[in-house]
Design an enzyme around this catalytic site. Structure first.
Site, PDB file in Angstrom:
ATOM      1  CG  HIS A 164       1.473  -0.758 -13.667  1.00 15.07           C
ATOM      2  ND1 HIS A 164       0.240  -0.274 -13.314  1.00 15.07           N
ATOM      3  CD2 HIS A 164       1.334  -2.102 -13.808  1.00 15.07           C
ATOM      4  CE1 HIS A 164      -0.624  -1.292 -13.246  1.00 15.07           C
ATOM      5  NE2 HIS A 164       0.028  -2.407 -13.537  1.00 15.07           N
ATOM      6  CD  GLU A 167       1.565   3.172 -13.838  1.00 19.08           C
ATOM      7  OE1 GLU A 167       0.833   2.650 -14.697  1.00 19.08           O
ATOM      8  OE2 GLU A 167       1.474   2.932 -12.627  1.00 19.08           O
ATOM      9  CG  HIS A 257      -0.426   2.378  -9.742  1.00 18.48           C
ATOM     10  ND1 HIS A 257      -0.291   1.408 -10.700  1.00 18.48           N
ATOM     11  CD2 HIS A 257      -0.504   1.728  -8.552  1.00 18.48           C
ATOM     12  CE1 HIS A 257      -0.303   0.218 -10.134  1.00 18.48           C
ATOM     13  NE2 HIS A 257      -0.435   0.378  -8.834  1.00 18.48           N
ATOM     14  CD  GLU A 333      -3.713   5.007 -10.956  1.00 15.91           C
ATOM     15  OE1 GLU A 333      -2.812   5.512 -11.671  1.00 15.91           O
ATOM     16  OE2 GLU A 333      -3.954   3.785 -10.901  1.00 15.91           O
TER      17      GLU A 333
HETATM   18 ZN    ZN Z   1      -0.290   1.677 -12.794  1.00 13.17          ZN
END
Ligand code: ZN
Length: 374
Positions: A164, A167, A257, A333
């Site tokens: 992504h 990010e 991420h 994350e």
């Molecule tokens: Zn992500």
């Protein structure tokens, strides 16, 4: 001077809808051929000595509206140091108010990580002794999919980031992890290089990164929903990386991420895969506990809901790798907001803290590297 906002540069994203002196109505552009949007990155010129109000009027319909309450936009005057500024969210509008001390300022959702910086990172690391470079393939826009290999041990470790592209903390994490991993004097890194072979993809989605996307590649495809059946037409990035993983095997993997809404650092595992084993589950739990002990920026009280037995989504890389290779795999994350256990009012979660976390993640791996191939 008249204030002006522009975004025609690497990873830029904003449209000016209207301007009334120092008050702007803005909107974030959607990812190409997609409905996702949340990443913004723009330049403000000509406003020194004045307070400018910038209203992102489509924030409420973005991919993660829960990302806005408690969030503060980042700004910089040198594109190196990014601080938080006054930001509020009400009635679907994100309002950034900034007292400008300079005629040239930059604003972004998070400290940007440009494609030029990516090239600098890959080139500088590839030139170090003991590191080899391999292009795994090409993206739809024709960019290389860069992979760095370090170490000569039996355990096959894959680290990959920025599926992504918005990010950006994920590639800052990579910069920290690679600096430690290639340090000739670091004893943790020396053991890791002896016991494991690291395959590192610092940016899985260079097209989305350069285009200023939040979540998708040049075709508007979310790469982290392609791992069960990647194709050259939709997701060549995933196809190239997974093909190489098929050759090397995978014992341990971290997919890096950022999370828009949750103000903590956390890991997501692979609990619901069909072939889940107790060994895999125990090693994942051990890694999580080790990292929490080593880094006050990491915890495991807050995070995503765990999938039930057999309910794992195998289109996501962490689940696919655990199922396909029996790997201990995980999704890391980091917040766009801050770590509420250890908040920093000036900087929030930052590039620097992402880099430190990258170092600590290697330290935690060192504590269990023997167990991966036992
Ligand atoms: Zn992500």
């Amino acid at each position: 001077m008249t204030a002006h906002i522009s975004a025609a540069f690497d990873s830029g994203n904003i449209r000016v809808l209207s301007q009334d002196k120092d008050r702007f109505d803005l909107e974030i552009a959607r990812d190409h051929q997609s409905d996702f949007y949340q990443w913004f990155h723009f330049r403000l010129t000509g406003a020194a000595g004045r307070t400018v109000e910038m209203r992102i009027v489509n924030a409420g319909r973005s991919a993660y509206p829960d990302g806005w309450p408690g969030y503060r936009a980042r700004w910089s005057d040198d594109r190196e140091t990014w601080r938080q500024t006054e930001t509020s969210f009400a009635d679907g509008v994100l309002t950034i108010r900034h007292a400008c001390a300079s005629d040239s300022l930059w604003f972004a959702y998070f400290a940007p990580y440009s494609i030029e910086r990516h090239h600098d990172l890959v080139s500088s690391v590839a030139a170090l002794p003991g590191v080899s470079y391999r292009s795994l393939g090409r993206t739809l826009d024709g960019q290389e999919i860069d992979c760095l290999t370090v170490g000569e041990g039996r355990a096959q470790v894959w680290l990959y980031a920025r599926q992504h592209p918005g990010e950006t903390m994920a590639e800052w994490w990579m910069e920290g992890a690679l600096a430690r991993l290639t340090d000739p004097a670091d004893p943790v890194a020396r053991v890791l290089r002896r016991e494991a072979t690291f395959h590192v993809v610092p940016n899985m989605n260079p097209d989305g990164s350069r285009r200023g996307h939040l979540r998708t590649n040049a075709a508007g495809v979310n790469l982290n929903r392609e791992w069960h059946e990647p194709t050259a037409e939709r997701s060549p990035e995933v196809l190239a990386v997974r093909n190489r993983m098929d050759e090397t095997g995978v014992d341990f993997a971290i997919d890096v991420h950022g999370d828009e809404a949750i103000p903590y650092v956390f890991l997501a595992g692979f609990e619901g895969i069909p072939s889940w084993t107790e060994r895999q589950g125990k090693l994942f739990a051990r890694y999580r506990e080790t990292l929490a002990r080593r880094s006050p920026d990491f915890q495991f009280r807050h995070g995503y809901a765990v999938a039930g037995t057999g309910q794992a989504n195998l289109s996501m890389s962490t689940n696919q790798l655990a199922e396909r290779y029996g790997a201990v795999s995980m999704t890391l994350e980091m917040p766009f907001k801050d770590n509420d256990d250890l908040p920093d009012p000036e900087f929030g979660w930052s590039a620097e803290r992402s880099m430190r976390l990258g170092e600590d993640c290697l330290g935690a791996l060192h504590e269990m590297i023997d167990a991966l191939t036992a």
